[in-house]
Motif scaffolding. Structure first.
Motif, PDB file in Angstrom:
ATOM      1  N   SER B 146       3.585  -6.833   5.067  1.00  0.00           N
ATOM      2  CA  SER B 146       3.396  -5.753   4.272  1.00  0.00           C
ATOM      3  C   SER B 146       4.339  -5.505   3.142  1.00  0.00           C
ATOM      4  O   SER B 146       4.741  -4.466   2.036  1.00  0.00           O
ATOM      5  CB  SER B 146       4.115  -4.630   5.320  1.00  0.00           C
ATOM      6  N   GLN B 150       4.710  -5.184  -1.040  1.00  0.00           N
ATOM      7  CA  GLN B 150       5.009  -3.656  -1.475  1.00  0.00           C
ATOM      8  C   GLN B 150       5.961  -4.646  -3.141  1.00  0.00           C
ATOM      9  O   GLN B 150       5.490  -3.725  -4.343  1.00  0.00           O
ATOM     10  CB  GLN B 150       6.075  -3.650  -0.745  1.00  0.00           C
ATOM     11  N   GLU B 153       3.534  -5.480  -5.482  1.00  0.00           N
ATOM     12  CA  GLU B 153       2.463  -4.363  -6.230  1.00  0.00           C
ATOM     13  C   GLU B 153       2.521  -4.141  -7.765  1.00  0.00           C
ATOM     14  O   GLU B 153       4.115  -3.983  -8.366  1.00  0.00           O
ATOM     15  CB  GLU B 153       2.869  -2.969  -5.808  1.00  0.00           C
TER      16      GLU B 153
END
Lengths: 206, 206
Positions: B146, B150, B153
């Motif tokens: 996760s 992130q 991104e």
């Protein structure tokens, strides 16, 4: 301008502080209380979402006013950045590779074991839920200390004649291994190496 | 001359192999069967007393006949050595520090969690003695995936526009996380980044 977010009892933070002191690098220290979990609170998580110290904040005072402050995470990446161009980084390609070999060994074997037994014993009062983990890591810590002791045999520093960041990093969590309940007396080469590091100009204690 | 002691199913060994392939570096591969614990037998322990792969052996063919062969341990130190002077190592001091930040994160968080759940599930058939550890590392692996998702991104690669060793290292144990039972479908930025790495010239699969 350098700002170090760190904690005074953390070996990882100490690596960054010791590197700055040995190299006469000016820095501002911001204490983060990991024992009260200040590192898990919103203020610090905005700086490092992983909640870990140390963090190096670089504010480029001599750049344009709109330049961005920069954060570097990971203690061994921080000390590598701080020591750029200094005698703590070997010149030869092989010694440079060996320095990183030890910084990665420190991260992969020293910190997860020796730092954990120290934390559980000294700061968590041997909390029952971690006793099995403590014993496993205690045994692995002895393997690590024995290996390092053997690697230091006949050498002044871990890479040979010259002190490097590998010594600073490995020293941070080995010199206080007794706080984790480990007996250092069988590791004479390690103990002699501690004394050599502690005699360096500008050395500061954890 | 370069010789890599490695194992074809090991992500750490794959990092070194992929780096050589991407950079067109000639090397000899010596397969060490970690599943039959060849890495724990006397022959290999003479090369690396820690019993870990990969190991890079450098025999300096172009040096004097009495020069010593040199060993480099630790996958991330090996790829750093192999990639010297290539585009896989950023030029700017800040990006270079960030590359190491990720190589250390890989060593500290990715490998101990994602590689372990893969090993327990794929190669140890969910051995009961490690089920509790599996669950803990499974949960941490999702935190890691996760966080990486992130961090990716809006970026082509983990440092920004250009591929670096940080991508190679992080890719090694994330792209096959499903072999550890992890579901990658929520991590779309991670999946897109896999495709970008897999499209690099000379890319080879694990």
């Amino acid at each position: 301008m350098y700002t170090l977010y760190g904690n005074k009892v953390s070996g990882n933070s100490y690596k960054a502080r010791l590197t700055c002191e040995l190299l006469n690098i000016e820095y501002q220290w911001i204490e983060i209380d990991i024992l009260t979990q200040e590192n898990r609170q919103a203020g610090f998580l905005q700086i490092n979402p992983l909640g870990q110290v140390p963090v190096l904040l670089i504010t480029p005072d001599n750049l344009a006013a709109n330049s961005e402050p920069t954060l570097i995470l990971e203690s061994n990446a921080i000390i590598r950045y701080l020591a750029e161009g200094s005698a703590l980084i070997p010149n030869s390609a092989i010694d440079y590779a060996r320095m990183w070999q030890w910084l990665l060994y420190e991260q992969g074997e020293v910190r997860p074991n020796i730092a954990s037994v120290r934390f559980i014993r000294k700061f968590q009062n041997m909390i029952p839920s971690r006793l099995e983990e403590y014993q496993q890591k205690f045994d692995k810590s002895n393997d690590v200390l024995s290996y390092l002791n053997q690697q230091l045999e006949g050498k002044a520093y871990i890479l040979g004649d010259n002190v490097s960041l590998a010594d600073i990093s490995l020293y941070a969590y080995t010199h206080n291994a007794e706080e984790g309940g480990l007996d250092l007396s069988p590791y004479q080469d390690l103990l002699n190496w501690f004394k050599r590091i502690e005699s360096l100009p500008n050395f500061v204690r954890l």
